[in-house]
Design a protein around this motif. Sequence first.
Motif, PDB file in Angstrom:
ATOM      1  N   ILE A  98       9.849  11.089   2.741  1.00 11.83           N
ATOM      2  CA  ILE A  98      10.512   9.884   2.971  1.00 11.83           C
ATOM      3  C   ILE A  98       9.962   8.979   3.987  1.00 11.83           C
ATOM      4  O   ILE A  98       9.607   7.578   3.694  1.00 11.83           O
ATOM      5  CB  ILE A  98      12.037   9.995   3.133  1.00 11.83           C
ATOM      6  N   GLN A  99       9.615   9.481   5.061  1.00 10.34           N
ATOM      7  CA  GLN A  99       8.839   8.936   5.956  1.00 10.34           C
ATOM      8  C   GLN A  99       7.578   8.274   5.551  1.00 10.34           C
ATOM      9  O   GLN A  99       7.051   7.157   5.881  1.00 10.34           O
ATOM     10  CB  GLN A  99       8.704   9.527   7.259  1.00 10.34           C
ATOM     11  N   ALA A 100       6.668   9.030   4.928  1.00 10.17           N
ATOM     12  CA  ALA A 100       5.328   8.859   4.556  1.00 10.17           C
ATOM     13  C   ALA A 100       5.509   7.866   3.540  1.00 10.17           C
ATOM     14  O   ALA A 100       4.518   6.929   3.230  1.00 10.17           O
ATOM     15  CB  ALA A 100       4.667  10.092   3.794  1.00 10.17           C
ATOM     16  N   SER A 101       6.461   7.771   2.480  1.00 14.62           N
ATOM     17  CA  SER A 101       6.705   6.691   1.624  1.00 14.62           C
ATOM     18  C   SER A 101       6.944   5.487   2.250  1.00 14.62           C
ATOM     19  O   SER A 101       6.396   4.422   1.820  1.00 14.62           O
ATOM     20  CB  SER A 101       7.949   7.146   0.439  1.00 14.62           C
ATOM     21  N   GLN A 102       7.912   5.458   3.198  1.00  9.78           N
ATOM     22  CA  GLN A 102       8.239   4.385   3.674  1.00  9.78           C
ATOM     23  C   GLN A 102       7.223   3.601   4.482  1.00  9.78           C
ATOM     24  O   GLN A 102       6.815   2.437   4.696  1.00  9.78           O
ATOM     25  CB  GLN A 102       9.513   4.441   4.825  1.00  9.78           C
ATOM     26  N   ARG A 103       6.192   4.444   5.033  1.00 13.50           N
ATOM     27  CA  ARG A 103       5.061   4.076   5.977  1.00 13.50           C
ATOM     28  C   ARG A 103       4.156   3.390   5.024  1.00 13.50           C
ATOM     29  O   ARG A 103       3.714   2.455   5.146  1.00 13.50           O
ATOM     30  CB  ARG A 103       4.474   5.203   6.842  1.00 13.50           C
ATOM     31  N   ALA A 104       3.913   4.014   3.717  1.00 18.79           N
ATOM     32  CA  ALA A 104       3.017   3.451   2.925  1.00 18.79           C
ATOM     33  C   ALA A 104       3.521   2.171   2.197  1.00 18.79           C
ATOM     34  O   ALA A 104       2.734   1.161   1.927  1.00 18.79           O
ATOM     35  CB  ALA A 104       2.805   4.472   1.972  1.00 18.79           C
ATOM     36  N   TYR A 105       4.875   1.993   2.131  1.00 17.47           N
ATOM     37  CA  TYR A 105       5.352   0.827   1.586  1.00 17.47           C
ATOM     38  C   TYR A 105       5.158  -0.144   2.694  1.00 17.47           C
ATOM     39  O   TYR A 105       4.858  -1.456   2.415  1.00 17.47           O
ATOM     40  CB  TYR A 105       6.720   0.936   1.339  1.00 17.47           C
ATOM     41  N   ILE A 106       5.531  -0.219   3.966  1.00 20.10           N
ATOM     42  CA  ILE A 106       5.478  -0.996   4.854  1.00 20.10           C
ATOM     43  C   ILE A 106       3.909  -1.567   5.134  1.00 20.10           C
ATOM     44  O   ILE A 106       3.922  -2.778   5.242  1.00 20.10           O
ATOM     45  CB  ILE A 106       5.661  -0.507   6.139  1.00 20.10           C
ATOM     46  N   LEU A 107       2.986  -0.541   5.191  1.00 18.48           N
ATOM     47  CA  LEU A 107       1.614  -0.820   5.045  1.00 18.48           C
ATOM     48  C   LEU A 107       1.122  -1.817   3.998  1.00 18.48           C
ATOM     49  O   LEU A 107       0.277  -2.693   4.233  1.00 18.48           O
ATOM     50  CB  LEU A 107       0.626   0.312   5.291  1.00 18.48           C
ATOM     51  N   ASN A 108       1.588  -1.501   2.752  1.00 20.77           N
ATOM     52  CA  ASN A 108       1.313  -1.914   1.646  1.00 20.77           C
ATOM     53  C   ASN A 108       1.649  -3.687   1.789  1.00 20.77           C
ATOM     54  O   ASN A 108       1.167  -4.829   1.523  1.00 20.77           O
ATOM     55  CB  ASN A 108       1.924  -1.598   0.352  1.00 20.77           C
ATOM     56  N   GLN A 109       2.993  -3.681   2.269  1.00 18.66           N
ATOM     57  CA  GLN A 109       3.893  -5.225   2.298  1.00 18.66           C
ATOM     58  C   GLN A 109       3.041  -5.927   3.493  1.00 18.66           C
ATOM     59  O   GLN A 109       2.809  -7.131   3.375  1.00 18.66           O
ATOM     60  CB  GLN A 109       5.131  -4.932   2.801  1.00 18.66           C
ATOM     61  N   MET A 110       2.414  -5.195   4.547  1.00 19.29           N
ATOM     62  CA  MET A 110       1.694  -5.849   5.690  1.00 19.29           C
ATOM     63  C   MET A 110       0.514  -6.261   5.086  1.00 19.29           C
ATOM     64  O   MET A 110      -0.030  -7.421   5.202  1.00 19.29           O
ATOM     65  CB  MET A 110       1.410  -4.959   6.647  1.00 19.29           C
ATOM     66  N   ALA A 111      -0.217  -5.475   4.218  1.00 14.96           N
ATOM     67  CA  ALA A 111      -1.480  -6.034   3.686  1.00 14.96           C
ATOM     68  C   ALA A 111      -1.197  -7.107   2.598  1.00 14.96           C
ATOM     69  O   ALA A 111      -2.134  -8.007   2.543  1.00 14.96           O
ATOM     70  CB  ALA A 111      -2.243  -5.059   2.847  1.00 14.96           C
ATOM     71  N   VAL A 112      -0.299  -7.312   1.857  1.00 18.86           N
ATOM     72  CA  VAL A 112       0.011  -8.367   1.022  1.00 18.86           C
ATOM     73  C   VAL A 112       0.269  -9.740   1.767  1.00 18.86           C
ATOM     74  O   VAL A 112      -0.356 -10.500   1.420  1.00 18.86           O
ATOM     75  CB  VAL A 112       1.198  -8.035   0.129  1.00 18.86           C
ATOM     76  N   GLN A 113       1.151  -9.519   2.825  1.00 17.51           N
ATOM     77  CA  GLN A 113       1.134 -10.661   3.819  1.00 17.51           C
ATOM     78  C   GLN A 113       0.020 -11.157   4.247  1.00 17.51           C
ATOM     79  O   GLN A 113      -0.224 -12.624   4.271  1.00 17.51           O
ATOM     80  CB  GLN A 113       2.300 -10.340   4.643  1.00 17.51           C
ATOM     81  N   LEU A 114      -0.726 -10.282   4.746  1.00 22.54           N
ATOM     82  CA  LEU A 114      -1.969 -10.895   5.443  1.00 22.54           C
ATOM     83  C   LEU A 114      -2.979 -11.587   4.537  1.00 22.54           C
ATOM     84  O   LEU A 114      -3.549 -12.338   4.682  1.00 22.54           O
ATOM     85  CB  LEU A 114      -3.008  -9.671   6.116  1.00 22.54           C
ATOM     86  N   LYS A 115      -3.132 -10.832   3.143  1.00 23.93           N
ATOM     87  CA  LYS A 115      -3.677 -11.318   2.048  1.00 23.93           C
ATOM     88  C   LYS A 115      -3.353 -12.946   1.832  1.00 23.93           C
ATOM     89  O   LYS A 115      -4.176 -13.747   1.528  1.00 23.93           O
ATOM     90  CB  LYS A 115      -3.964 -10.518   1.074  1.00 23.93           C
ATOM     91  N   LYS A 116      -2.169 -13.044   1.693  1.00 21.80           N
ATOM     92  CA  LYS A 116      -1.557 -14.258   1.436  1.00 21.80           C
ATOM     93  C   LYS A 116      -1.768 -15.257   2.316  1.00 21.80           C
ATOM     94  O   LYS A 116      -2.170 -16.680   2.109  1.00 21.80           O
ATOM     95  CB  LYS A 116      -0.099 -14.405   1.397  1.00 21.80           C
ATOM     96  N   GLN A 117      -1.780 -14.869   3.530  1.00 18.61           N
ATOM     97  CA  GLN A 117      -1.931 -15.751   4.627  1.00 18.61           C
ATOM     98  C   GLN A 117      -3.688 -16.316   4.719  1.00 18.61           C
ATOM     99  O   GLN A 117      -3.967 -17.412   5.092  1.00 18.61           O
ATOM    100  CB  GLN A 117      -1.804 -15.279   6.262  1.00 18.61           C
ATOM    101  N   ALA A 118      -4.561 -15.343   4.342  1.00 14.87           N
ATOM    102  CA  ALA A 118      -5.969 -15.848   4.552  1.00 14.87           C
ATOM    103  C   ALA A 118      -6.709 -16.141   3.168  1.00 14.87           C
ATOM    104  O   ALA A 118      -7.964 -16.639   3.369  1.00 14.87           O
ATOM    105  CB  ALA A 118      -6.728 -14.663   5.344  1.00 14.87           C
TER     106      ALA A 118
END
Length: 202
Positions: A87-107
Amino acid sequence: MDFIQQWVTEIIIFLLIAMIVDLLLPQSTMQKYVKFAVGLILVLIFLQPLFQLFKADASQIFQNGLAYNEAQSEEIKNSIEKEKIEIQASQRAYILNQMAVQLKKQAEGELINDYGVTIQDITFTFPNDSEEVNWEDMEGLHVFLKNADDPRGAEVEDVVIDFNQEKPAEELPIDDIKHDLSSLWEISEEQIHLEWEGGDNT
C-alpha cells in the motif's frame, strides 16, 4: 515399558489387598458395598493406561494448538506487513505520478513555445532512508525531453518543417531551459538533470 510394569504391579498389589479385605470382612450387608467399591477401584486401575493416554493426547493437542496459533499469528502479521508495504509503495508511486503530471503542466507550454521541446517523463531522486515523499527532501529530478509538434504548424502554408527529426541535445539552450524550469518549479538548477529522448545526458 516402565509404566506397564508399574501398572501390572499396582493391579497385583491391589488384588492381594482386596482379597485380604474380603477375608477380614464379616458376612454382612456392608460386604456387598465394599466389594462394589473394590471392583470400581479395580476397574479404574485397569483403565489407568487409557486415562494416561488421554492426558498425554490432551497435553499434546494443547501444545499443538498453541504452536498452530503462534504460526497463524506470525503468518497474519507477515501478511499485514506485506500489504502495508504494498500500500505504501502504491501510494508513493501515485504521489510521484501526480507530482510529475503537475510539473509537466506547469512547464509544458513554455518549453513548447520557447524551445520546441516537451517533457516526456520526470523521475525523482530521494534519500535512501526517506520513507515519505517530501518535496523539500528531494535530491534531484531527471527531466526527459523530446521534440514537440509546433502548435502553429497549421498556419504555415509555404514552409514545411519536419518536426519528427530530433534536435541534437548540444543545440538545445540547456542553461536557459534549466533556468526556466528552476524558476517555474522553485528549485535550484543543480537539482535539475536534463536528458534527451535519445539518451544524451545534459
